[in-house]
Design a protein around this motif. Sequence first.
Motif, PDB file in Angstrom:
ATOM      1  N   ARG A  62       0.837  -1.190   0.000  1.00 18.86           N
ATOM      2  CA  ARG A  62       0.000   0.000   0.000  1.00 18.86           C
ATOM      3  C   ARG A  62       0.881   1.253   0.000  1.00 18.86           C
ATOM      4  NH1 ARG A  62      -2.844  -3.493  -1.022  1.00 18.86           N
ATOM      5  NH2 ARG A  62      -4.858  -4.095  -0.140  1.00 18.86           N
ATOM      6  N   PHE A  63       0.373   2.303  -0.675  1.00 18.32           N
ATOM      7  CA  PHE A  63       1.034   3.597  -0.690  1.00 18.32           C
ATOM      8  C   PHE A  63       0.136   4.609   0.024  1.00 18.32           C
ATOM      9  CE2 PHE A  63       2.567   1.286  -4.374  1.00 18.32           C
ATOM     10  CZ  PHE A  63       3.934   1.556  -4.381  1.00 18.32           C
ATOM     11  N   ASN A  64       0.744   5.488   0.779  1.00 21.25           N
ATOM     12  CA  ASN A  64      -0.013   6.558   1.419  1.00 21.25           C
ATOM     13  C   ASN A  64       0.899   7.755   1.647  1.00 21.25           C
ATOM     14  OD1 ASN A  64       1.165   4.816   3.604  1.00 21.25           O
ATOM     15  ND2 ASN A  64       0.406   6.486   4.891  1.00 21.25           N
ATOM     16  N   GLY A  65       0.289   8.912   1.909  1.00 20.16           N
ATOM     17  CA  GLY A  65       1.102  10.096   2.088  1.00 20.16           C
ATOM     18  C   GLY A  65       0.361  11.220   2.774  1.00 20.16           C
ATOM     19  N   LEU A  66       1.131  12.224   3.176  1.00 21.38           N
ATOM     20  CA  LEU A  66       0.586  13.380   3.884  1.00 21.38           C
ATOM     21  C   LEU A  66       1.343  14.631   3.453  1.00 21.38           C
ATOM     22  CD1 LEU A  66      -1.158  14.696   6.152  1.00 21.38           C
ATOM     23  CD2 LEU A  66       0.722  14.160   7.721  1.00 21.38           C
ATOM     24  N   LEU A  67       0.614  15.575   2.883  1.00 25.63           N
ATOM     25  CA  LEU A  67       1.166  16.884   2.546  1.00 25.63           C
ATOM     26  C   LEU A  67       0.723  17.867   3.619  1.00 25.63           C
ATOM     27  CD1 LEU A  67       2.644  18.716   0.446  1.00 25.63           C
ATOM     28  CD2 LEU A  67       0.381  19.113  -0.577  1.00 25.63           C
ATOM     29  N   THR A  68       1.673  18.539   4.236  1.00 24.06           N
ATOM     30  CA  THR A  68       1.377  19.470   5.330  1.00 24.06           C
ATOM     31  C   THR A  68       1.853  20.867   4.971  1.00 24.06           C
ATOM     32  OG1 THR A  68       1.686  17.702   6.969  1.00 24.06           O
ATOM     33  CG2 THR A  68       1.687  19.965   7.781  1.00 24.06           C
ATOM     34  N   GLN A  92      -3.235  17.458   3.556  1.00 19.64           N
ATOM     35  CA  GLN A  92      -3.822  16.787   2.403  1.00 19.64           C
ATOM     36  C   GLN A  92      -3.404  15.324   2.516  1.00 19.64           C
ATOM     37  OE1 GLN A  92      -3.535  15.031  -0.711  1.00 19.64           O
ATOM     38  NE2 GLN A  92      -5.755  15.309  -0.533  1.00 19.64           N
ATOM     39  N   ILE A  93      -4.350  14.469   2.893  1.00 17.76           N
ATOM     40  CA  ILE A  93      -4.081  13.062   3.179  1.00 17.76           C
ATOM     41  C   ILE A  93      -4.458  12.242   1.945  1.00 17.76           C
ATOM     42  CG2 ILE A  93      -4.587  11.149   4.753  1.00 17.76           C
ATOM     43  CD1 ILE A  93      -5.634  13.370   6.728  1.00 17.76           C
ATOM     44  N   HIS A  94      -3.554  11.394   1.487  1.00 18.65           N
ATOM     45  CA  HIS A  94      -3.814  10.642   0.269  1.00 18.65           C
ATOM     46  C   HIS A  94      -3.296   9.214   0.404  1.00 18.65           C
ATOM     47  CE1 HIS A  94      -0.273  13.289  -0.020  1.00 18.65           C
ATOM     48  NE2 HIS A  94       0.365  12.243  -0.546  1.00 18.65           N
TER      49      HIS A  94
END
Length: 440
Positions: A62-68, A92-94
Amino acid sequence: MTCLRIRALLKVCLTAGAFLSAAAAHAEDWRKSLEDKGITLGLSEQAEIWTNFAGGVRRGVRFNGLLTGSVELDLAKLANIPNTRFYASMFQIHGRQPSLDMVGTLQPVSNIEATGATRLYAAWFETLLFNERLSLRIGQQGANEEFMTSKYSGFFLNSSFGYPALAALNLPSGGANYPLSTPMARANLKVTDNISLVGAVFNGDPAGRGDGDPQRRNRTGTSFRVRDNPLYFLELWIDRNQGLADTGLPGTLKLGVWHHTGIFTGQRFDAQGGLLAVTGGTPHIHHGNTAFYALFDQMIWKRPGTSDQGLGIYALIMRAPSDRNLSDLYAEWGASIKGPFESRPDDQFGLGFSFLKTGKGLRAFYNDGFVAGMGQIPIKPYELSVELSYRYVYSDMLTVQPSLQYTVNPGAGLPLPATYNQQRNLRDAWTFGLRTTLTF
């Protein structure tokens, strides 16, 4: 012809590199100019890849990320208001959630995994009074920003090391915790140079009542709920050897309590005192919920000639009533070292353990149903997560952090969501993740 193409490609790469370097230098000059005026901007992207290669719900990737993004305003410079600042941040949670999709653990393997959304998180004013011995803050934020925090466990990726799972499971909508925050007011009083008293009141439910994912009920972070039953925090901080002139190894003891004034349902008995698993009646109602905890941080070795490089140990224990909570005991402990090699002064390496005990009343509920032949299956007494992690600091802009986690009794045998077609008694899980953090 091939040599010409290679030369052309190299030329393009060098030109692009020169352009990006010039753009970065220009952006840094622009940022420094803003900071001189009292405006500090922040932007970072955390990108992760996770694989569950044994046990849990299923194997997979799984891939996930967080732009703050964040902004801090020095109001002394901007508006001539001394010792006062404003801070705000957005997420921005993706991507997909590795714990929900693959592991089935109560303690998510990633502290940034959440339902995809763009949301406001923090927005508060802070002022310092009485020669900066009293700090007052009002606005919106999560409790995990200042409470129940350890200096030596914060770099781990498992969510429990940043916000104890006991609070996340027991409080309405998970409490004021990433990715949900609530309006709050906080006071931090420095009683002496070594003793501080910190207290806060939060709105007690960041999403409000309702079915399904609470993060979807407050998708944008702008509900600004203030009429729910409040959640109180109080911590006493006792510091040792924290001053510049102190020669001993630094340490901190935190004694704390949180109290929610709302209504909580009983785990085993109904309103008439019968066994819930047998009668299926209305649960007994409890007014209020309280947890006590203690946290200990201590450096036990410091590299000579440095101020913060060395080995530190930590431990936290939290206790709550078993008659109204999914979990009644949580503990975590471990060690981390900053600067594990002299040539890598900013790197960090650590081993941490987090133990989440299922509540006595909850286990009794499933045992009652099993004995009575009501189809209930006994659950496990605990879930244990172990994490081994190393944070490699490549530069001020880039860090890379691998994390290996082992989970004993994932989900503690509690029922899985209906979308799963697996047995509840999941096998112990092995999960590996890699996080890259770009700070602009």
